[in-house]
Design a protein around this motif. Structure first.
Motif, PDB file in Angstrom:
ATOM      1  N   GLU A  27      37.440  32.246  26.658  1.00 21.55           N
ATOM      2  CA  GLU A  27      37.761  33.543  27.256  1.00 21.55           C
ATOM      3  C   GLU A  27      37.190  33.658  28.665  1.00 21.55           C
ATOM      4  O   GLU A  27      37.812  34.230  29.552  1.00 21.55           O
ATOM      5  N   GLU A  28      36.013  33.091  28.886  1.00 19.12           N
ATOM      6  CA  GLU A  28      35.399  33.134  30.223  1.00 19.12           C
ATOM      7  C   GLU A  28      36.272  32.404  31.254  1.00 19.12           C
ATOM      8  O   GLU A  28      36.503  32.902  32.351  1.00 19.12           O
ATOM      9  N   LYS A  29      36.786  31.231  30.879  1.00 22.92           N
ATOM     10  CA  LYS A  29      37.644  30.483  31.802  1.00 22.92           C
ATOM     11  C   LYS A  29      38.999  31.168  31.956  1.00 22.92           C
ATOM     12  O   LYS A  29      39.545  31.221  33.056  1.00 22.92           O
ATOM     13  N   ASN A  30      39.543  31.705  30.871  1.00 19.46           N
ATOM     14  CA  ASN A  30      40.814  32.435  30.977  1.00 19.46           C
ATOM     15  C   ASN A  30      40.674  33.603  31.948  1.00 19.46           C
ATOM     16  O   ASN A  30      41.560  33.842  32.776  1.00 19.46           O
ATOM     17  N   ALA A  31      39.574  34.342  31.854  1.00 17.40           N
ATOM     18  CA  ALA A  31      39.350  35.482  32.757  1.00 17.40           C
ATOM     19  C   ALA A  31      39.238  35.006  34.208  1.00 17.40           C
ATOM     20  O   ALA A  31      39.785  35.635  35.118  1.00 17.40           O
ATOM     21  N   ALA A  32      38.559  33.879  34.431  1.00 17.42           N
ATOM     22  CA  ALA A  32      38.426  33.348  35.787  1.00 17.42           C
ATOM     23  C   ALA A  32      39.795  32.925  36.338  1.00 17.42           C
ATOM     24  O   ALA A  32      40.115  33.211  37.501  1.00 17.42           O
ATOM     25  N   PHE A  33      40.605  32.267  35.530  1.00 26.07           N
ATOM     26  CA  PHE A  33      41.943  31.875  35.980  1.00 26.07           C
ATOM     27  C   PHE A  33      42.804  33.108  36.274  1.00 26.07           C
ATOM     28  O   PHE A  33      43.573  33.112  37.231  1.00 26.07           O
ATOM     29  N   ARG A  34      42.681  34.167  35.469  1.00 23.38           N
ATOM     30  CA  ARG A  34      43.440  35.397  35.723  1.00 23.38           C
ATOM     31  C   ARG A  34      43.032  36.019  37.056  1.00 23.38           C
ATOM     32  O   ARG A  34      43.871  36.494  37.811  1.00 23.38           O
ATOM     33  N   ARG A  35      41.724  36.036  37.347  1.00 23.66           N
ATOM     34  CA  ARG A  35      41.257  36.608  38.614  1.00 23.66           C
ATOM     35  C   ARG A  35      41.785  35.793  39.804  1.00 23.66           C
ATOM     36  O   ARG A  35      42.183  36.356  40.815  1.00 23.66           O
ATOM     37  N   ILE A  36      41.795  34.487  39.680  1.00 18.53           N
ATOM     38  CA  ILE A  36      42.347  33.649  40.750  1.00 18.53           C
ATOM     39  C   ILE A  36      43.834  33.948  40.921  1.00 18.53           C
ATOM     40  O   ILE A  36      44.328  34.064  42.049  1.00 18.53           O
ATOM     41  N   ALA A  37      44.549  34.098  39.820  1.00 14.20           N
ATOM     42  CA  ALA A  37      45.986  34.400  39.897  1.00 14.20           C
ATOM     43  C   ALA A  37      46.213  35.753  40.567  1.00 14.20           C
ATOM     44  O   ALA A  37      47.118  35.892  41.389  1.00 14.20           O
ATOM     45  N   ARG A  38      45.392  36.749  40.243  1.00 13.87           N
ATOM     46  CA  ARG A  38      45.536  38.056  40.901  1.00 13.87           C
ATOM     47  C   ARG A  38      45.242  37.953  42.386  1.00 13.87           C
ATOM     48  O   ARG A  38      45.895  38.610  43.205  1.00 13.87           O
ATOM     49  N   GLY A  39      44.283  37.129  42.764  1.00 11.97           N
ATOM     50  CA  GLY A  39      44.004  36.908  44.185  1.00 11.97           C
ATOM     51  C   GLY A  39      45.195  36.281  44.888  1.00 11.97           C
ATOM     52  O   GLY A  39      45.555  36.668  45.997  1.00 11.97           O
ATOM     53  N   ALA A  40      45.843  35.322  44.231  1.00 13.98           N
ATOM     54  CA  ALA A  40      47.035  34.696  44.813  1.00 13.98           C
ATOM     55  C   ALA A  40      48.167  35.711  44.929  1.00 13.98           C
ATOM     56  O   ALA A  40      48.882  35.747  45.935  1.00 13.98           O
ATOM     57  N   GLU A  41      48.320  36.558  43.911  1.00 18.27           N
ATOM     58  CA  GLU A  41      49.358  37.598  43.948  1.00 18.27           C
ATOM     59  C   GLU A  41      49.094  38.588  45.076  1.00 18.27           C
ATOM     60  O   GLU A  41      50.031  39.084  45.710  1.00 18.27           O
ATOM     61  N   ALA A  42      47.821  38.860  45.346  1.00 21.81           N
ATOM     62  CA  ALA A  42      47.481  39.754  46.466  1.00 21.81           C
ATOM     63  C   ALA A  42      47.952  39.151  47.778  1.00 21.81           C
ATOM     64  O   ALA A  42      48.470  39.852  48.644  1.00 21.81           O
ATOM     65  N   HIS A  43      47.777  37.850  47.928  1.00 20.25           N
ATOM     66  CA  HIS A  43      48.266  37.184  49.139  1.00 20.25           C
ATOM     67  C   HIS A  43      49.788  37.264  49.223  1.00 20.25           C
ATOM     68  O   HIS A  43      50.345  37.379  50.323  1.00 20.25           O
ATOM     69  N   CYS A  44      50.472  37.211  48.092  1.00 17.78           N
ATOM     70  CA  CYS A  44      51.936  37.365  48.093  1.00 17.78           C
ATOM     71  C   CYS A  44      52.313  38.762  48.577  1.00 17.78           C
ATOM     72  O   CYS A  44      53.229  38.917  49.377  1.00 17.78           O
ATOM     73  N   LEU A  45      51.595  39.777  48.105  1.00 17.68           N
ATOM     74  CA  LEU A  45      51.866  41.142  48.555  1.00 17.68           C
ATOM     75  C   LEU A  45      51.689  41.258  50.061  1.00 17.68           C
ATOM     76  O   LEU A  45      52.504  41.863  50.749  1.00 17.68           O
ATOM     77  N   LEU A  46      50.615  40.679  50.572  1.00 18.10           N
ATOM     78  CA  LEU A  46      50.357  40.731  52.016  1.00 18.10           C
ATOM     79  C   LEU A  46      51.431  40.001  52.805  1.00 18.10           C
ATOM     80  O   LEU A  46      51.762  40.390  53.927  1.00 18.10           O
ATOM     81  N   ALA A  47      51.985  38.951  52.222  1.00 18.58           N
ATOM     82  CA  ALA A  47      53.017  38.177  52.909  1.00 18.58           C
ATOM     83  C   ALA A  47      54.390  38.824  52.795  1.00 18.58           C
ATOM     84  O   ALA A  47      55.355  38.339  53.365  1.00 18.58           O
TER      85      ALA A  47
END
Length: 153
Positions: free
Chosen positions: A74-94
Motif C-alpha cells: 500500500e505504501e508503494k501504491n500510494a507513492a505511485f499514485r502521487r507521482i501519477a497525480r504530479g504527472a497529471e498536473a503537468h498535463c493540466l499545465l500543458a
C-alpha cells in the motif's frame, strides 16, 4: 533461480524473489537506477518491466510488477499514485484535455508526462526510487506539481 511452467504461457523464471520473467524477457536490458534510460522495454532493479514510449505530445511510461508482492504494498501504491497525480498536473499545465491516463491496479501502472515537462530519465528514476524504497524524489515531484497547480488558481 526457480522455473515455473504456466502451460500455454510458457516457462517463467524467478530470480531472488523478484517478479518472474518469461523466457523471452530474460534477454531484455536491465535498468540501473542511475544509468541511461531510452525508449523500449527493460527490466527494472525491483523486478518490474518498464516500457518507455514517446509520441508527439507525451512520454508514456508503463510499469508492471506482475507476480512481485514486494512492489504492490500500500505504501508503494500510494507513492505511485502521487507521482501519477504530479504527472497529471503537468498535463493540466500543458493544456492537455485527455482524461487521466494513470492505471493503478497494484500490478500494472501507466503514466503520461507531457514532452518538455520532465525528462524521461528523471521520471523513470523517480519510479525506480519507489521500487527500491526511496519515496523522497516522488514526494518532492508531487509537492512541486501541487504547488504549481495551486498557484495557478
Amino acid at each position: 533461480m526457480d522455473s515455473t511452467d504456466l502451460g500455454a504461457l510458457g516457462p517463467y523464471d524467478q530470480f531472488d524473489g523478484l517478479a518472474p520473467l518469461h523466457a523471452r524477457e530474460r534477454g531484455m536490458p536491465r535498468l540501473h537506477p542511475y544509468g541511461p534510460v531510452g525508449p523500449g522495454r527493460a527490466v527494472t532493479p525491483g523486478g518490474g518491466r518498464l516500457t518507455l514510449e514517446s509520441d508527439a505530445v507525451h512520454h508514456r511510461v508503463t510499469l508492471d510488477h506482475l507476480g512481485c508482492e514486494a512492489q504492490t504494498t500500500e505504501e508503494k501504491n500510494a507513492a505511485f499514485r502521487r507521482i501519477a497525480r504530479g504527472a497529471e498536473a503537468h498535463c493540466l499545465l500543458a493544456g492537455c484535455t485527455h482524461p487521466a491516463r494513470h492505471a493503478d491496479d497494484n500490478v500494472y501502472r501507466l503514466f503520461e508526462v507531457p514532452l518538455g515537462a520532465l525528462e524521461p530519465t528523471a521520471f523513470v528514476r523517480m519510479i525506480l526510487a519507489v521500487e527500491l524504497g526511496d519515496f523522497g524524489p516522488g514526494e518532492k515531484f508531487a509537492r512541486a506539481a501541487e504547488t504549481v497547480i495551486n498557484s495557478d488558481r
